[in-house]
Design an enzyme around this catalytic site. Sequence first.
Site, PDB file in Angstrom:
ATOM      1  N   GLY A  41       0.760  -1.240   0.102  1.00  0.00           N
ATOM      2  CA  GLY A  41      -0.068  -0.001  -0.172  1.00  0.00           C
ATOM      3  C   GLY A  41       0.671   1.357   0.137  1.00  0.00           C
ATOM      4  O   GLY A  41       0.422   2.241  -0.628  1.00  0.00           O
ATOM      5  N   ASP A  97       0.932   3.181   4.445  1.00  0.00           N
ATOM      6  CA  ASP A  97       0.015   3.879   3.598  1.00  0.00           C
ATOM      7  C   ASP A  97      -1.292   4.460   4.739  1.00  0.00           C
ATOM      8  O   ASP A  97      -1.423   5.711   4.544  1.00  0.00           O
ATOM      9  CB  ASP A  97      -0.789   2.928   2.796  1.00  0.00           C
ATOM     10  CG  ASP A  97      -1.308   1.623   3.346  1.00  0.00           C
ATOM     11  OD1 ASP A  97      -1.030   1.405   4.659  1.00  0.00           O
ATOM     12  OD2 ASP A  97      -1.961   0.963   2.471  1.00  0.00           O
ATOM     13  N   ASP A 100      -5.123   2.292  10.888  1.00  0.00           N
ATOM     14  CA  ASP A 100      -6.492   2.166  10.940  1.00  0.00           C
ATOM     15  C   ASP A 100      -6.756   1.775  12.388  1.00  0.00           C
ATOM     16  O   ASP A 100      -6.891   2.455  13.438  1.00  0.00           O
ATOM     17  CB  ASP A 100      -7.016   1.091   9.924  1.00  0.00           C
ATOM     18  CG  ASP A 100      -8.552   0.753   9.838  1.00  0.00           C
ATOM     19  OD1 ASP A 100      -9.183   1.542  10.676  1.00  0.00           O
ATOM     20  OD2 ASP A 100      -9.030  -0.117   9.286  1.00  0.00           O
ATOM     21  N   THR A 101      -6.750   0.357  12.717  1.00  0.00           N
ATOM     22  CA  THR A 101      -6.965  -0.162  14.178  1.00  0.00           C
ATOM     23  C   THR A 101      -5.471   0.063  14.894  1.00  0.00           C
ATOM     24  O   THR A 101      -5.549   0.197  16.102  1.00  0.00           O
ATOM     25  CB  THR A 101      -7.223  -1.565  14.198  1.00  0.00           C
ATOM     26  OG1 THR A 101      -5.993  -2.331  13.458  1.00  0.00           O
ATOM     27  CG2 THR A 101      -8.473  -2.090  13.292  1.00  0.00           C
ATOM     28  N   THR A 104      -1.281  -3.205  13.080  1.00  0.00           N
ATOM     29  CA  THR A 104       0.007  -3.484  11.965  1.00  0.00           C
ATOM     30  C   THR A 104       1.062  -2.811  12.462  1.00  0.00           C
ATOM     31  O   THR A 104       2.308  -3.319  12.658  1.00  0.00           O
ATOM     32  CB  THR A 104      -0.653  -3.119  10.563  1.00  0.00           C
ATOM     33  OG1 THR A 104      -1.715  -3.693  10.213  1.00  0.00           O
ATOM     34  CG2 THR A 104       0.894  -3.111   9.633  1.00  0.00           C
ATOM     35  N   LYS A 128      -6.786   7.185  10.419  1.00  0.00           N
ATOM     36  CA  LYS A 128      -7.998   6.792  10.499  1.00  0.00           C
ATOM     37  C   LYS A 128      -8.295   6.767  12.051  1.00  0.00           C
ATOM     38  O   LYS A 128      -8.547   5.828  12.871  1.00  0.00           O
ATOM     39  CB  LYS A 128      -8.808   5.608   9.988  1.00  0.00           C
ATOM     40  CG  LYS A 128      -9.508   5.648   8.642  1.00  0.00           C
ATOM     41  CD  LYS A 128     -10.039   4.241   8.258  1.00  0.00           C
ATOM     42  CE  LYS A 128      -9.734   3.740   7.016  1.00  0.00           C
ATOM     43  NZ  LYS A 128     -10.570   2.367   6.847  1.00  0.00           N
ATOM     44  N   ASP A 156      -5.854  -0.124  -1.508  1.00  0.00           N
ATOM     45  CA  ASP A 156      -6.625  -0.917  -2.249  1.00  0.00           C
ATOM     46  C   ASP A 156      -8.015  -1.446  -1.697  1.00  0.00           C
ATOM     47  O   ASP A 156      -7.840  -1.251  -0.463  1.00  0.00           O
ATOM     48  CB  ASP A 156      -5.783  -2.289  -2.823  1.00  0.00           C
ATOM     49  CG  ASP A 156      -5.861  -3.172  -1.406  1.00  0.00           C
ATOM     50  OD1 ASP A 156      -5.389  -2.731  -0.610  1.00  0.00           O
ATOM     51  OD2 ASP A 156      -6.158  -4.375  -1.674  1.00  0.00           O
ATOM     52  N   ARG A 162      -5.410   0.466  -6.924  1.00  0.00           N
ATOM     53  CA  ARG A 162      -4.439   1.148  -6.198  1.00  0.00           C
ATOM     54  C   ARG A 162      -3.628   2.178  -7.436  1.00  0.00           C
ATOM     55  O   ARG A 162      -3.164   3.011  -6.761  1.00  0.00           O
ATOM     56  CB  ARG A 162      -3.339  -0.108  -6.352  1.00  0.00           C
ATOM     57  CG  ARG A 162      -3.572  -1.016  -4.909  1.00  0.00           C
ATOM     58  CD  ARG A 162      -2.172  -1.971  -4.698  1.00  0.00           C
ATOM     59  NE  ARG A 162      -2.551  -3.124  -4.065  1.00  0.00           N
ATOM     60  CZ  ARG A 162      -2.297  -3.284  -2.869  1.00  0.00           C
ATOM     61  NH1 ARG A 162      -2.102  -2.242  -2.139  1.00  0.00           N
ATOM     62  NH2 ARG A 162      -2.768  -4.474  -2.222  1.00  0.00           N
TER      63      ARG A 162
END
Length: 180
Positions: A41, A97, A100-101, A104, A128, A156, A162
């Site tokens: 990403g 990229d 979020d949560t 990662t 986010k 993506d 992408r």
Amino acid sequence: MKLGETLFTAEAIDRRVKELADLICLDYQGKDLHIITVMKGSLFFTTDLIRAMDRRITMGCLIASSYREKTVSEGNVELLTQGMGAVGNRHVLVVDDIVDTGFTLAKIREVLLSYDPASLKFCVFLDKEAMREVPFDVDYVGFTIPPEWVVGYGLDCAEQYRELTSIRVVDPKAEDNESQ
Ligand code: IMP
Ligand code: MG
């Protein structure tokens, strides 16, 4: 899948990437810098960022997967580290990229810290923030966005979109509209 609103145009992305590159250059003045891009990403973001930096760097890559063709996090992150280069005693900047949560980046931080880098910082193109499930402070953020699924500029939805030069919102449930 149906494409929706454009959140950031190619021009807006370009401007923000240059600002981030300047900030990073300033912060790492006089230090060697090893940049690790998180595939796939952040491929476009990382190459634009590096080319906007007026300095020498070394680079490596990590492959992280958690979503497996889905848009819901499993909190279960797999990391392939063979291509990341030497990390011990070096100033390392991980470029991804989107956060979020946070699972990662938390996993990447845990793994990289075990190699004893001289310093470890994180740069993401999109944040986010409202979706965070594990606390994670990112050092450099391109844009903070609402909790919607976005594509383009390397990001993506089930491997699609992408190649878009802008960041667009997508509705992953509207699957009957492939041609848009
Ligand atoms: P996290 O572990 O939940 O923070 O998710 C991080 C990874 O999920 C990112 O590196 C992306 O690969 C993917 N991801 C999360 N949100 C989006 C999105 O809106 N579009 C595309 N990929 C996303
Ligand atoms: Mg990713």
